[in-house]
Design an enzyme around this catalytic site. Structure first.
Site, PDB file in Angstrom:
ATOM      1  CB  ILE A   1      -0.957  -0.017   1.216  1.00 37.04           C
ATOM      2  CG1 ILE A   1      -2.035  -1.093   1.006  1.00 37.04           C
ATOM      3  CG2 ILE A   1      -1.600   1.353   1.427  1.00 37.04           C
ATOM      4  CD1 ILE A   1      -2.871  -1.379   2.230  1.00 37.04           C
TER       5      ILE A   1
ATOM      6  CE  LYS B   1      -1.058  -2.058  -4.575  1.00 39.95           C
ATOM      7  NZ  LYS B   1      -2.032  -3.019  -4.011  1.00 39.95           N
TER       8      LYS B   1
ATOM      9  CD  GLN C   1      -3.047  -4.486  -0.780  1.00 39.58           C
ATOM     10  OE1 GLN C   1      -3.125  -3.472  -1.455  1.00 39.58           O
ATOM     11  NE2 GLN C   1      -2.254  -5.492  -1.102  1.00 39.58           N
TER      12      GLN C   1
ATOM     13  CG  ASP D   1      -6.756  -4.404  -7.821  1.00 41.99           C
ATOM     14  OD1 ASP D   1      -5.725  -4.141  -8.463  1.00 41.99           O
ATOM     15  OD2 ASP D   1      -6.765  -4.635  -6.608  1.00 41.99           O
TER      16      ASP D   1
ATOM     17  CB  SER E   1      -0.953 -28.029 -11.103  1.00 40.57           C
ATOM     18  OG  SER E   1      -2.371 -28.113 -10.972  1.00 40.57           O
TER      19      SER E   1
ATOM     20  N   GLY F   1       6.969  -6.751 -11.280  1.00 39.71           N
ATOM     21  CA  GLY F   1       6.540  -6.112 -10.031  1.00 39.71           C
ATOM     22  C   GLY F   1       6.282  -4.621 -10.144  1.00 39.71           C
TER      23      GLY F   1
ATOM     24  CD  GLU G   1     -52.072  39.341 -20.030  1.00 41.03           C
ATOM     25  OE1 GLU G   1     -52.540  39.038 -21.153  1.00 41.03           O
ATOM     26  OE2 GLU G   1     -52.808  39.487 -19.031  1.00 41.03           O
TER      27      GLU G   1
ATOM     28  CE  LYS H   1     -44.328  37.102 -15.241  1.00 40.83           C
ATOM     29  NZ  LYS H   1     -45.725  37.297 -14.849  1.00 40.83           N
TER      30      LYS H   1
END
Length: 935
Positions: A53, A56, A100, A125, A197, A276, A384, A386
């Site tokens: 954090i 960031k 996070q 993210d 895997s 990274g 009138e 308006k």
């Protein structure tokens, strides 16, 4: 072959950050005060999360992104996290936010539920199912991509190698890297294989890859000899392996055996220093992209609006039939179309909403649009048109000429609605809809004013009663009570002490003389100007006696009720430019004088804060729409005689920002130009700081014939034949009033466009004569209008004339300087606007001039309270009378609103009901449950 070229994430991410920094600077220049906003929500206090954090936050600060770190304790529940996410979703200052991971909580939390709670348009993210679904579908321009795959793709682009047609292998299928990386490569036209895997021929598949992305989470799993010569290798792995040569006893390696792989690959990312740094850079890039999308969507002045098609019928049906035939857009849609954010709108049902004042603050740096005021010649008792012209003009500008345009109109009182006038939403095919909502309670603003006004009235009489029946010490003990053995002044009591020149904050420190001054307002009952109000026409409340119950111990006095819209609180609402300003104006309201002649204010009564609480929602403008789908603010409705007769400053200010510099805001001033327009300029524009571009002056053949000497026009009585048959001489004689009102508008330096509101009994020759006379009198233009029967289409000529006039020079000026003596300001209005030879102040008015000048109110603007049926004080004097002396019977002060109002002749602030009120025709529809009889 030569060793692979190193793809340094540090270098590329630095380039990305520099580019983003420039983009943010450009945003700030184009939209002053704007900054992209990133929020990072953390649960718990994991060391690794704190490290990520901080990276960031540092990157955001470097680029110019406003980053906010929200940290919940590890005791936070799933509900706590969801509540926080909902708040961030609704915050317009947050353009992107991330949760996070992992969530470090003692309580069970469903991570999938949390990530999917993030609004997709803020999910930078890219972890929500909606963004993942869009990516898998290939909607790359309409989604956010997870940051690590996005960083990998940026590194691949740095090689200059075309992805199209290449064979790509992705090892790993996690939701964060592997799966989205597969989709990203696929929609960039690579042929993609995902291994995992369970893949039995991993080495064989790797050997086919032109592009290899590894995110398996297993140290040096991919061997160099597996790699196809010349391949691009992107290693997303971060693993720790033992290393006795390091102080920590371990070193970081990737998922690829780097030393052997770099001998086979053409490009390779190192670990650390490869993927990274790119992850953080891509998070920043997505945040900036989100901010750009926000600006694109909510850019002030950029509207995408759906207009309603009118189904015109002849003869024109009743107003309520037309209103019912229209299906209004959902009010949230109207709000979105004009650029309001969801959290700035408070819906009251489907067709009306309050707008938060935060919208004005968000848009404060945006340019204003063109400001147009609609006024009229001296009217007949029938009016009138308006309001109808205001609505017709905005429908023409918006639905037909596709200009951004807002109407800003007053909220009508229910008194006339159920009395003699009926509704006030416009008429024919030019209405604010639904008219039932508009004409009745709307959002309760007038009821709030009633409650606030009557609280002040109750406070006045209660205070006088308590002062007459208690000693100084008894009053002091009750006004400043001991609570748990502690006595303390409230904030409003501190202000009163300061006003009295007592600079003490300890209640025990006041002397007897100071206590006496503090507790006794000593109101002179004969000077009370504050009356109770009710939003109903009730003539029997014009004069009443209060305090007749035995519990009042004989302290009775004569009082009265006024109609709610005449309350000074309504005028304050209309002139305030924010909640703080409204509260200060409330505090300044003078309700009476003391027996020593000092003004007694709402602040002295201690009621200011309570008034602000009662009015905190009423200050927000009400959003509605016209029949053709153009937006309308309906806000405030002050009287046009004892007050200034204009809708709120705040509604106008918000609308002017929303329409953008090329758009239009059309507002209406009450009564004729000599009253509503003059007050619009000299009071409303003086306080708001806004400057008008165009005056639209509404005229009718009917009213001009009346001014030419035609018979009396009476509501509810058929018009005499002089008004239904052509009579050019009578009409020409009456154009003296039109000429004078055009001159009145030009006094202020603003171009005038005359709108001749055509009725079915008018002849072509009569309409042409009015247009000719208007132009001869100095109007910028004059046009015939048929909007009542045709909607916006019938006001197209007017709209085009207003557009042209708005480009003409406007040298706006006030009629008088505030520093002039009160009498001189009144005389200027009487002579220059009304045509009077002079004014005459009766004794009571002379006394008030002296009192208000002494009390420091002499520099306030003037708000003349006179008949709207004549330029003079005599409603029987038609045309453009001159040479008369204007009698000023009395002068009163609305100090909180900010004006003095001289009373010319007699008038009532509580109308009565006629013999046959409108409510005879009003009822619930037995089938629909709607309202019948409003017109």
């Amino acid at each position: 072959m030569a060793p692979a070229e190193i793809l340094s994430g540090k270098i590329v991410s630095a380039q990305v950050r520099d580019r983003l920094k420039q983009q943010v600077l450009e945003m700030k220049e184009k939209f002053p005060g704007f900054r992209p906003g990133l929020a990072i929500l953390q649960v718990g206090n994991r060391d690794d999360s704190n490290l990520y954090i901080n990276m960031k936050l540092k990157a955001a600060a470097e680029i110019g992104i406003s980053a906010n770190h929200i940290k919940l304790p590890n005791t936070a529940t799933e509900a706590d996290v969801l509540k926080c996410i909902a708040s961030l979703n609704a915050d317009p200052a947050v353009h992107g936010f991330i949760v996070q991971l992992p969530l470090d909580s003692d309580k069970p939390i469903n991570t999938e539920k949390i990530t999917n709670a993030v609004a997709p348009e803020k999910d930078v993210d890219g972890l929500s199912s909606i963004n993942a679904g869009k990516l898998s579908r290939g909607d790359l321009g309409d989604c956010f991509i997870p940051c690590t795959p996005k960083g990998c793709m940026e590194l691949i682009r740095q090689t200059g190698v075309q992805v199209t047609g290449k064979r790509a292998v992705v090892i790993g299928r996690s939701k964060i890297v592997g799966a989205p990386m597969h989709d990203l490569l696929l929609w960039n036209n690579a042929t993609v294989t995902t291994c995992h895997s369970k893949t039995s021929t991993l080495a064989e598949e790797v050997g086919k890859a032109d592009i290899l992305v590894v995110a398996a989470g297993k140290a040096e799993m991919v061997k160099g000899e597996w790699i196809k010569p010349g391949a691009i290798v992107i290693d997303c792995g971060i693993n720790h392996v033992p290393d006795s040569t390091k102080a920590s006893g371990k070193r970081v390696v990737g998922d690829v055996a780097y030393n052997s792989a770099k001998e086979k690959a053409s490009y390779i990312t190192p670990v650390p220093g490869g993927v990274g740094p790119m992850t953080v850079a891509m998070l920043m890039q997505s945040t900036v992209e989100s901010a750009q999308r926000f600006l694109e969507k909510f850019q002030p002045g950029k509207w995408t609006i759906q207009y309603n098609q009118l189904n015109l019928k002849m003869p024109v049906p009743s107003d309520i039939e037309i209103s019912r035939s229209c299906v209004p857009k959902p009010i949230e849609q109207v709000a979105s179309e004009v650029g309001l954010l969801p959290d700035e709108v408070e819906p009251y049902g489907q067709t009306k909403a309050k707008v938060q004042l935060s919208a004005l603050n968000r848009l404060k740096n945006q340019p204003d649009g063109k400001y147009v005021v609609v006024t009229g010649i001296t009217p007949t008792p029938l009016g009138e048109g308006k309001s109808t012209t205001t609505v017709g003009l905005v429908q023409a500008l918006g639905a037909h000429l596709h200009q951004n345009v807002f109407a800003c109109v007053r909220q009508p009182s229910q008194g006339p609605t159920f009395g003699i006038k009926g509704g006030a939403a416009g008429g024919g095919y030019c209405q604010v809809v639904p008219m039932e909502e508009f004409n009745l309670h709307l959002t309760g603003d007038i009821h709030a004013i009633t409650a606030a006004n009557n609280l002040v009235a109750a406070a006045i009489d209660a205070r006088m009663f308590h002062e007459l029946t208690q000693s100084d010490q008894a009053l002091y003990n009750r006004l400043v009570p001991s609570v748990n053995g502690v006595r303390k002044f409230s904030d409003i009591q501190i202000r009163r002490l300061q006003k009295l020149g007592i600079n003490k904050t300890d209640p025990a420190a006041l002397t007897k003389e100071e206590i006496n001054a503090f507790v006794r307002l000593d109101i002179d009952p004969g000077t009370i100007t504050w009356q109770r109000v009710l939003d109903t026409n009730d003539r029997f409340l014009r004069k009443i006696t209060i305090g007749q119950s035995p519990t009042e111990k004989g302290f009775s006095r004569t009082a009265q009720f006024d109609i709610t819209v005449s309350s000074e609180i309504m005028a304050v609402l209309a002139l305030a430019d924010g909640l703080d300003d409204m509260k200060k104006r409330f505090g300044r309201m003078v309700v009476a004088s003391s027996k020593k002649g000092q003004p007694v204010t709402a602040d002295d009564l201690g009621v200011t804060g309570a008034l602000a609480v009662l009015m905190k929602d009423a200050i927000k403008p009400n959003l509605m729409q016209t029949l053709e789908g153009t937006p309308v603010f309906v806000h405030a409705g002050p009287f046009a005689n004892i007050a200034h007769g204009n809708s709120s400053v705040l509604a106008d200010k918000i609308a002017l920002k929303l329409v953008g510099k090329d758009g239009f805001v059309v507002t209406e001033a009450g009564f004729g130009a000599d009253i509503g327009m003059e007050k619009f300029f000299d009071i409303k524009c003086r306080y708001s700081g806004l400057r008008p571009h165009v005056v639209v002056l509404v005229a009718t053949v009917r009213a001009l014939k009346m001014h030419g000497g035609g018979p009396t026009v009476t509501a509810g009585v058929p018009l005499p034949k002089e008004y239904t048959e052509e009579n050019l001489q009578l009409l020409a004689n009456g154009c003296s009033n039109l000429n004078k009102q055009i001159q009145n508008a030009r006094l202020f330096g603003v171009p005038v466009v005359v709108a001749v509101n055509a009725f079915k009994t008018d002849t072509k020759a009569e309409l042409a004569l009015v247009v000719q006379k208007a132009k001869e009198a100095g109007a910028f233009d004059a046009v015939e209008c048929t909007h009542w029967a045709e909607g916006g289409k019938g006001a197209l000529a007017l709209a085009r004339a207003v557009q042209r006039a708005s480009q003409a020079p406007s040298n706006f000026r006030f009629l008088y300087n505030l520093e002039l003596p009160v009498v001189d300001k009144i005389r200027l209005i009487a002579q220059q606007v009304y045509g009077a030879r002079d004014i005459e102040l009766l004794p009571e008015a002379q006394e008030k001039v002296a009192i208000y000048t002494k009390q420091g109110f002499g520099n306030l603007p003037i708000c003349m309270a006179k008949t709207h049926l004549s330029l003079s004080h005599d409603p029987e004097q038609k045309g453009a009378p001159t040479g008369f002396v204007l009698p000023i019977r009395d002068i009163r002060a609305s100090v909180g609103a900010g004006f003095l109002y001289p009373l010319v002749g007699t008038m009532s602030t509580m109308p009565g009901l006629p013999t046959r009120p409108c409510f005879y025709d009003i009822d619930l529809d037995p089938v629909s449950g709607g309202v019948n009889g409003l017109f």
